[in-house]
Design an enzyme around this catalytic site. Structure first.
Site, mmCIF file in Angstrom:
data_model
loop_
_atom_site.group_PDB
_atom_site.id
_atom_site.type_symbol
_atom_site.label_atom_id
_atom_site.label_comp_id
_atom_site.label_asym_id
_atom_site.label_seq_id
_atom_site.Cartn_x
_atom_site.Cartn_y
_atom_site.Cartn_z
ATOM 1 N N ASN A 1 -1.926 0.370 6.848
ATOM 2 C CA ASN A 1 -1.388 -0.878 7.402
ATOM 3 C C ASN A 1 -0.569 -1.686 6.395
ATOM 4 O O ASN A 1 -0.457 -2.905 6.509
ATOM 5 C CB ASN A 1 -2.519 -1.702 8.037
ATOM 6 C CG ASN A 1 -3.606 -2.049 7.041
ATOM 7 O OD1 ASN A 1 -3.495 -1.739 5.861
ATOM 8 N ND2 ASN A 1 -4.650 -2.717 7.509
ATOM 9 N N LYS B 1 0.816 -1.221 0.000
ATOM 10 C CA LYS B 1 0.000 0.000 0.000
ATOM 11 C C LYS B 1 0.855 1.279 0.000
ATOM 12 O O LYS B 1 2.063 1.222 0.256
ATOM 13 C CB LYS B 1 -0.929 -0.030 1.217
ATOM 14 C CG LYS B 1 -2.001 -1.136 1.148
ATOM 15 C CD LYS B 1 -2.898 -1.092 2.392
ATOM 16 C CE LYS B 1 -4.044 -2.082 2.291
ATOM 17 N NZ LYS B 1 -4.905 -2.026 3.512
ATOM 18 N N TYR C 1 -12.592 -1.857 -3.261
ATOM 19 C CA TYR C 1 -13.045 -1.872 -1.864
ATOM 20 C C TYR C 1 -14.569 -1.710 -1.747
ATOM 21 O O TYR C 1 -15.065 -1.359 -0.670
ATOM 22 C CB TYR C 1 -12.319 -0.785 -1.062
ATOM 23 C CG TYR C 1 -10.932 -1.215 -0.598
ATOM 24 C CD1 TYR C 1 -10.770 -2.322 0.236
ATOM 25 C CD2 TYR C 1 -9.796 -0.517 -0.975
ATOM 26 C CE1 TYR C 1 -9.507 -2.719 0.672
ATOM 27 C CE2 TYR C 1 -8.528 -0.906 -0.544
ATOM 28 C CZ TYR C 1 -8.400 -2.007 0.282
ATOM 29 O OH TYR C 1 -7.151 -2.397 0.722
ATOM 30 N N GLU D 1 -9.769 -10.831 -7.424
ATOM 31 C CA GLU D 1 -8.842 -9.705 -7.273
ATOM 32 C C GLU D 1 -7.669 -9.817 -8.249
ATOM 33 O O GLU D 1 -7.210 -8.812 -8.795
ATOM 34 C CB GLU D 1 -8.362 -9.624 -5.815
ATOM 35 C CG GLU D 1 -9.491 -9.222 -4.864
ATOM 36 C CD GLU D 1 -9.117 -9.275 -3.386
ATOM 37 O OE1 GLU D 1 -9.989 -8.978 -2.550
ATOM 38 O OE2 GLU D 1 -7.959 -9.604 -3.053
ATOM 39 N N HIS E 1 -2.389 -5.286 1.625
ATOM 40 C CA HIS E 1 -3.682 -5.945 1.446
ATOM 41 C C HIS E 1 -3.403 -7.395 1.100
ATOM 42 O O HIS E 1 -2.445 -7.693 0.397
ATOM 43 C CB HIS E 1 -4.473 -5.314 0.286
ATOM 44 C CG HIS E 1 -5.615 -6.186 -0.163
ATOM 45 N ND1 HIS E 1 -6.837 -6.166 0.457
ATOM 46 C CD2 HIS E 1 -5.689 -7.153 -1.125
ATOM 47 C CE1 HIS E 1 -7.628 -7.072 -0.119
ATOM 48 N NE2 HIS E 1 -6.953 -7.676 -1.086
HETATM 49 P P1 ADP Z 1 -7.960 -6.500 5.968
HETATM 50 O O1 ADP Z 1 -7.140 -5.583 5.078
HETATM 51 O O2 ADP Z 1 -7.156 -7.004 7.134
HETATM 52 O O3 ADP Z 1 -8.638 -7.617 5.205
HETATM 53 P P2 ADP Z 1 -10.563 -5.172 6.108
HETATM 54 O O4 ADP Z 1 -10.926 -5.927 4.870
HETATM 55 O O5 ADP Z 1 -11.496 -5.233 7.274
HETATM 56 O O6 ADP Z 1 -9.110 -5.595 6.631
HETATM 57 O O7 ADP Z 1 -10.396 -3.625 5.749
HETATM 58 C C1 ADP Z 1 -9.822 -3.223 4.528
HETATM 59 C C2 ADP Z 1 -8.890 -2.067 4.790
HETATM 60 O O8 ADP Z 1 -9.658 -0.950 5.253
HETATM 61 C C3 ADP Z 1 -7.855 -2.299 5.896
HETATM 62 O O9 ADP Z 1 -6.731 -3.049 5.488
HETATM 63 C C4 ADP Z 1 -7.507 -0.877 6.289
HETATM 64 O O10 ADP Z 1 -6.616 -0.262 5.343
HETATM 65 C C5 ADP Z 1 -8.878 -0.206 6.194
HETATM 66 N N1 ADP Z 1 -9.586 -0.221 7.497
HETATM 67 C C6 ADP Z 1 -10.151 -1.302 8.110
HETATM 68 N N2 ADP Z 1 -10.721 -0.968 9.275
HETATM 69 C C7 ADP Z 1 -10.519 0.378 9.420
HETATM 70 C C8 ADP Z 1 -10.864 1.350 10.414
HETATM 71 N N3 ADP Z 1 -11.557 1.004 11.518
HETATM 72 N N4 ADP Z 1 -10.486 2.640 10.218
HETATM 73 C C9 ADP Z 1 -9.807 3.009 9.108
HETATM 74 N N5 ADP Z 1 -9.448 2.152 8.124
HETATM 75 C C10 ADP Z 1 -9.786 0.852 8.272
HETATM 76 MG MG MG Z 2 -10.131 -7.498 3.750
#
Ligand code: ADP
Ligand code: MG
Length: 140
Positions: free
Chosen positions: A114, A11, A51, A128, A117
């Site tokens: 973070n 990312k 997303y 994807e 992905h």
């Molecule tokens: P993952 O990437 O671990 O599969 P999710 O699919 O739940 O997590 O969320 C997609 C992305 O959205 C996350 O990787 C992060 O970048 C963002 N995200 C998730 N939860 C939050 C939150 N509470 N606040 C801000 N951004 C978030």
């Molecule tokens: Mg996810």
């Protein structure tokens, strides 16, 4: 468990800090092979569609803006049980909850920024991968 493919994104927070190589090494050191990789600037339309599953979440608009804020590296990773394996290597979404040694524990800035992905199921992985790569760009 057979050899599987999964989809990964390094990312914008990670490309900005020049962590592409360190993150790729984590995959390779832990048995995943990079069978496709390209550095791109995601369009807003692509990010919104990618997303789309989160479009009702309060963080959706901010997440889309973050994903288009800088370059990303999209990759296809291959290996035994690659979807679950990659999720282990990445660590929990919230870096404060991620296990030691995971990418997110070591590199993520916060729950949004973070660093990586990773697909959450083989079905989503296939979709994807197809969203970003043509068959000829994947060389196993
Ligand atoms: P993952 O990437 O671990 O599969 P999710 O699919 O739940 O997590 O969320 C997609 C992305 O959205 C996350 O990787 C992060 O970048 C963002 N995200 C998730 N939860 C939050 C939150 N509470 N606040 C801000 N951004 C978030
Ligand atoms: Mg996810």
């Amino acid at each position: 468990m057979a050899v599987q493919r999964t989809f990964s994104i390094i990312k914008p927070d990670a490309t900005a800090r020049n962590l592409t190589g360190k993150i790729t090494s984590k995959f390779e050191e832990q048995g995943l092979r990079i069978v496709a990789s390209k550095r791109i600037r995601m369009s807003r339309l692509q990010a919104r569609e990618f997303y789309g599953v989160h479009k009702e979440r309060p963080f959706y608009d901010e997440l889309v803006e973050y994903m288009v804020s800088g370059p990303v590296v999209v990759q296809v990773l291959e290996g035994e049980n690659a979807v679950a394996r990659n999720r282990e290597i990445m660590g929990a979404t919230d870096p404060s909850k991620a296990a030691a040694g995971t990418i997110r524990k070591e590199f993520a800035e916060n729950i949004e920024r973070n660093s990586v992905h990773g697909s959450d199921s083989p079905e989503n992985a296939a979709n994807e991968i197809r969203f970003f790569f043509s068959d000829t760009e994947i060389v196993g």
